[in-house]
Design an enzyme around this catalytic site. Structure first.
Site, short mmCIF file in Angstrom:
data_model
loop_
_atom_site.label_atom_id
_atom_site.label_comp_id
_atom_site.label_asym_id
_atom_site.label_seq_id
_atom_site.Cartn_x
_atom_site.Cartn_y
_atom_site.Cartn_z
N LYS A 139 9.58 7.11 10.70
CA LYS A 139 8.16 7.03 11.07
C LYS A 139 7.98 5.94 12.13
CE LYS A 139 3.60 6.82 10.50
NZ LYS A 139 3.25 5.44 10.37
N GLY A 150 12.22 3.77 7.69
CA GLY A 150 11.77 5.12 7.99
C GLY A 150 11.78 5.45 9.47
N HIS A 152 7.09 5.64 1.58
CA HIS A 152 7.84 4.48 1.11
C HIS A 152 8.70 4.86 -0.10
CE1 HIS A 152 4.08 2.34 2.67
NE2 HIS A 152 5.04 1.75 3.36
N ALA A 190 0.87 -1.18 0.00
CA ALA A 190 0.00 0.00 0.00
C ALA A 190 0.90 1.23 0.00
CB ALA A 190 -0.97 -0.01 1.18
N GLN A 209 11.06 0.83 15.79
CA GLN A 209 11.41 -0.30 14.92
C GLN A 209 12.82 -0.14 14.36
OE1 GLN A 209 8.61 -1.99 11.86
NE2 GLN A 209 9.84 -0.76 10.47
N HIS A 245 3.07 4.57 -0.49
CA HIS A 245 2.78 6.01 -0.58
C HIS A 245 4.11 6.75 -0.68
CE1 HIS A 245 4.02 5.97 3.57
NE2 HIS A 245 3.05 5.11 3.87
N ARG A 285 -2.21 3.29 6.52
CA ARG A 285 -3.48 3.29 7.27
C ARG A 285 -4.30 4.56 7.03
NH1 ARG A 285 -0.27 0.28 11.18
NH2 ARG A 285 -1.41 -1.61 11.74
P1 AMP Z 1 5.45 -0.29 6.30
O1 AMP Z 1 4.99 -0.65 4.93
O2 AMP Z 1 4.48 0.54 7.05
O3 AMP Z 1 5.98 -1.46 7.06
O4 AMP Z 1 6.70 0.67 6.08
C1 AMP Z 1 7.81 0.26 5.36
C2 AMP Z 1 8.92 1.24 5.61
O5 AMP Z 1 8.53 2.53 5.18
C3 AMP Z 1 9.28 1.34 7.10
O6 AMP Z 1 10.68 1.43 7.22
C4 AMP Z 1 8.58 2.62 7.49
O7 AMP Z 1 9.18 3.27 8.60
C5 AMP Z 1 8.73 3.44 6.24
N1 AMP Z 1 7.71 4.50 6.21
C6 AMP Z 1 6.37 4.34 6.36
N2 AMP Z 1 5.75 5.54 6.33
C7 AMP Z 1 6.72 6.47 6.19
C8 AMP Z 1 6.74 7.90 6.12
N3 AMP Z 1 5.62 8.62 6.21
N4 AMP Z 1 7.94 8.52 5.97
C9 AMP Z 1 9.08 7.80 5.90
N5 AMP Z 1 9.14 6.47 5.96
C10 AMP Z 1 7.98 5.80 6.10
#
Ligand code: AMP
Length: 282
Positions: free
Chosen positions: A151, A149, A37, A32, A155, A34, A189
């Site tokens: 974010k 990230g 990512h 998903a 983690q 954005h 989300r």
């Molecule tokens: P996720 O798909 O949520 O597991 O995120 C995959 C990676 O993208 C993780 O390392 C997150 O921290 C990073 N990430 C998600 N959202 C953001 C954001 N708004 N800014 C920077 N990195 C992000």
């Protein structure tokens, strides 16, 4: 664009295409995708010869089966977004049974207390699940660089710890949070928020920014109480936790010390959508 669905196909491809001179970068995601990512992917593409983006919604890091069920899945859109960055990106999108060899459970780690606070305190076994999948993905691809990230700052800290304690020779690169124009941290989300709630949720970032202003003159305890009281007045947003913590140990701060870095961390429910954010305070 190459899309691999199994470990064995990905490994065979990398074996045939990697040499000592190629640097490999990896961006693990749950899809998903954005702009948040994509910022990681762009950095990875610009710093490596080969970029692998994994797209896998990892069941072992969800303590809530409803949350897992509702997690968006948009593989075709994700692939076309990645194509716009580079059509040379390798996408790895395995099934749970392939990546876990049919045994979908998490390992148990000792993260030295980094996992006991905040997300770890509110999401049972979450970081054991994260650790298991990240270790599996990284040891499968063995990239030179892996991008995560801020974010998910906790983690990121836990993954850095894991790489160090397991002696895995990979650089872990932290990347800044990408936000919507109103300040809301981008998240997969956010797609589940109504247009109104998406606007209202900018209150989270605004509150963190005010807390940062206060940090120069007020105690951590007072700021935490202030944030709590701000959220008491909201019907649409429910505070789960707010914490001011040492940016390295992630332990809550009782008394500020000079030369130490601090961050404020928050988790909020916007209706049934759980949002997290954090910013540096100094
Ligand atoms: P996720 O798909 O949520 O597991 O995120 C995959 C990676 O993208 C993780 O390392 C997150 O921290 C990073 N990430 C998600 N959202 C953001 C954001 N708004 N800014 C920077 N990195 C992000």
């Amino acid at each position: 664009m190459l899309v691999f669905k199994t470990k064995i196909d990905l490994q065979n491809h990398l074996l045939n295409n990697k040499s000592n001179k190629t640097s490999v970068g990896m961006v693990p995601t749950m899809g998903a995708l954005h702009k948040g990512h994509i910022s990681l992917v762009q950095k990875c593409v610009s710093e490596n010869n080969i970029t692998v983006v994994s797209i896998f919604v990892n069941p072992t890091q969800f303590d809530n089966s409803e949350d897992l069920k509702k997690y968006p899945s948009t593989l075709e859109e994700d692939i076309s977004l990645l194509k716009q960055v580079s059509d040379k990106i390798i996408v790895f999108s395995p099934t749970a049974s392939d990546i876990y060899d049919g045994n979908i459970i998490s390992k148990t780690y000792n993260f030295k207390g980094l996992d006991k606070v905040m997300e770890g305190a509110f999401r049972d076994n979450h970081f054991n699940g994260v650790g298991t999948i990240v270790e599996t993905l990284l040891t499968l691809v063995m990239p030179d660089n892996a991008y995560f990230g801020e974010k998910d700052y906790q983690q990121l800290a836990i993954i850095k710890n894991l790489i160090k304690t397991q002696n895995i020779p990979i650089n872990i690169i932290g990347c800044p949070i990408v936000r919507e124009a109103n300040g809301l941290a981008m998240s997969s989300r956010n797609e589940r928020l109504s247009a109104t709630l998406r606007k209202e949720a900018s209150f989270i970032y605004q509150t963190l920014m005010t807390a940062k202003k206060k940090f120069g003159t007020e105690s951590a305890l007072k700021i935490i109480e202030w944030v709590k009281s701000e959220f008491k007045n909201r019907n649409d947003l429910t505070l789960e936790y707010v914490q001011i913590a040492n940016a390295e140990t992630l332990q809550p701060v009782l008394r500020k010390q000079k030369n130490k870095k601090y961050r404020i961390f928050i988790a909020v429910y916007a209706n049934d959508v759980r949002l997290i954010d954090n910013i540096p305070l100094n």
